[in-house]
Enzyme design. Structure first.
Site, mmCIF file in Angstrom:
data_model
loop_
_atom_site.group_PDB
_atom_site.id
_atom_site.type_symbol
_atom_site.label_atom_id
_atom_site.label_comp_id
_atom_site.label_asym_id
_atom_site.label_seq_id
_atom_site.Cartn_x
_atom_site.Cartn_y
_atom_site.Cartn_z
ATOM 1 N N LYS A 38 41.201 32.667 45.245
ATOM 2 C CA LYS A 38 41.228 33.768 46.215
ATOM 3 C C LYS A 38 41.778 33.264 47.545
ATOM 4 O O LYS A 38 42.590 33.923 48.190
ATOM 5 C CB LYS A 38 39.818 34.357 46.385
ATOM 6 N N GLN A 86 30.127 35.312 46.403
ATOM 7 C CA GLN A 86 30.634 35.028 45.058
ATOM 8 C C GLN A 86 29.456 34.984 44.075
ATOM 9 O O GLN A 86 28.488 34.259 44.282
ATOM 10 C CB GLN A 86 31.377 33.674 45.062
ATOM 11 N N ASP A 124 34.836 43.837 48.003
ATOM 12 C CA ASP A 124 34.554 43.939 46.559
ATOM 13 C C ASP A 124 34.446 45.401 46.108
ATOM 14 O O ASP A 124 34.566 45.701 44.931
ATOM 15 C CB ASP A 124 33.199 43.277 46.253
#
Ligand code: NDP
Length: 286
Positions: free
Chosen positions: A52, A96, A119
């Site tokens: 990412k 995460q 997200d």
């Protein structure tokens, strides 16, 4: 021969647009900045977070991985997420997953304010998805958004299509069903209690599989007409440790109109959607 729907051309095309949007933000004094909170040293999570960060660097955004100890107390973890996510210079933030056992009961989607929830897991953003207003600037869930983008990139209009999704998880199946409904598809969501799954999949124009079982979907589930579009979200390992999807790719690739490979299909689009959400969050902040 069916069309192999790889994600690489879509990612390349979208990277150009991300670079331009990032440049434009910087010219207005805003450098898009994302913070990733990583608790412990889960191997897969280390790889995902590094990927990412690398992707953000490709188009000029900042991405910092904040490593927290596996033993961090719940109170310290909550305070850290609050401190980072409330900073004015942070546009996107997420935790995460998976978290260590003692933190797994926490709803991470609720910890970060909806405007920084890249997200797309916050109930506010889920509410925006539910309402389906095309003018909404809510942040959409990443993998489902990637699936929709990939299907459309290959020239398929979703309006009026019969789409069968196998899987009803909160991160893939359920949100995907709403995104597709908002695109005017007719959506059927199947799961482990669905009776006669092939009866549903055989009459679909598009099948999306998010089951998590290696090569689960065989030709027994397909229409004989070879005209279906097959989208494989699964990321699995077979008994020999080989990476594979939910679909029996080699044996069905010539029995459909189009199919996504694993790897190289849906997988990379989650990070692309995350990047798109980051830029949208930064643009919304102006
Ligand atoms: P979950 O385990 O949360 O959900 C699996 C779903 O499949 C459930 O709804 C389950 O039904 C359904 N299911 C299980 N067995 C059957 C069966 N025999 N027939 C019909 N339905 C069945 O998985 P996720 O949604 O988190 O992930 C699914 C796959 O997608 C995994 O391989 C994962 O690695 C991959 N993935 C890939 C991503 C990416 O490409 N970036 C991102 C996220 C996931 P029930 O609800 O009844 O239990």
């Amino acid at each position: 021969m069916s069309i192999e729907m790889k994600s690489a051309p879509l990612v390349e095309k979208e990277l150009e647009s991300l670079r331009e949007r990032c440049e434009s933000l910087k010219s207005k004094g805003v450098t898009p900045s994302m913070k990733v909170l990583l608790v412990g040293e889960n191997k897969a999570s280390l790889i995902y977070t590094r990927n990412k960060k690398k992707f953000c660097e490709k188009f000029g955004a900042d991405c910092e991985i904040i490593n927290l100890s596996e033993e961090i107390l719940e109170s310290e973890f909550l305070a850290k997420v609050k401190e980072i996510s409330e900073r004015n210079d942070v546009h996107g933030c997420f935790v995460q997953l998976p978290l260590p056992k003692h933190l797994q009961h926490i709803d991470c989607g609720a910890l970060i304010s909806p405007e920084k929830d890249v997200d797309g897991f916050h109930v506010h953003n889920i509410g925006e998805l539910f309402k389906g207003d095309p003018k909404s600037n809510g942040l959409m869930p990443c993998t489902p958004q990637g699936v929709v983008n990939l299907i459309e990139y290959y020239g398929n209009d979703l309006s009026g299509k019969n789409v069968v999704i196998i899987g009803r998880s909160l991160i893939v199946g359920k949100p995907l069903s709403l995104l597709l409904l908002n695109k005017n598809a007719t959506v059927t969501v199947c799961h482990s209690r669905t009776k006669d799954l092939p009866e549903h999949t055989k009459r679909a124009d598009i099948i999306v599989s998010a089951v998590g079982r290696p090569r689960f979907l065989t030709s027994d589930y397909l229409s004989k007409d070879k005209n279906q579009i097959l989208v494989d979200v699964g990321i699995n390992h077979d008994s020999e440790g080989k990476l594979c999807g939910d679909m029996d790719y080699e044996n069905i690739k010539d029995k459909c109109a189009a199919i996504t490979p694993v790897p190289g299909g849906v997988g990379p689009l989650t990070i692309l959607s995350l990047a798109q959400n980051l830029l949208q969050a930064a643009e919304n902040s102006l």
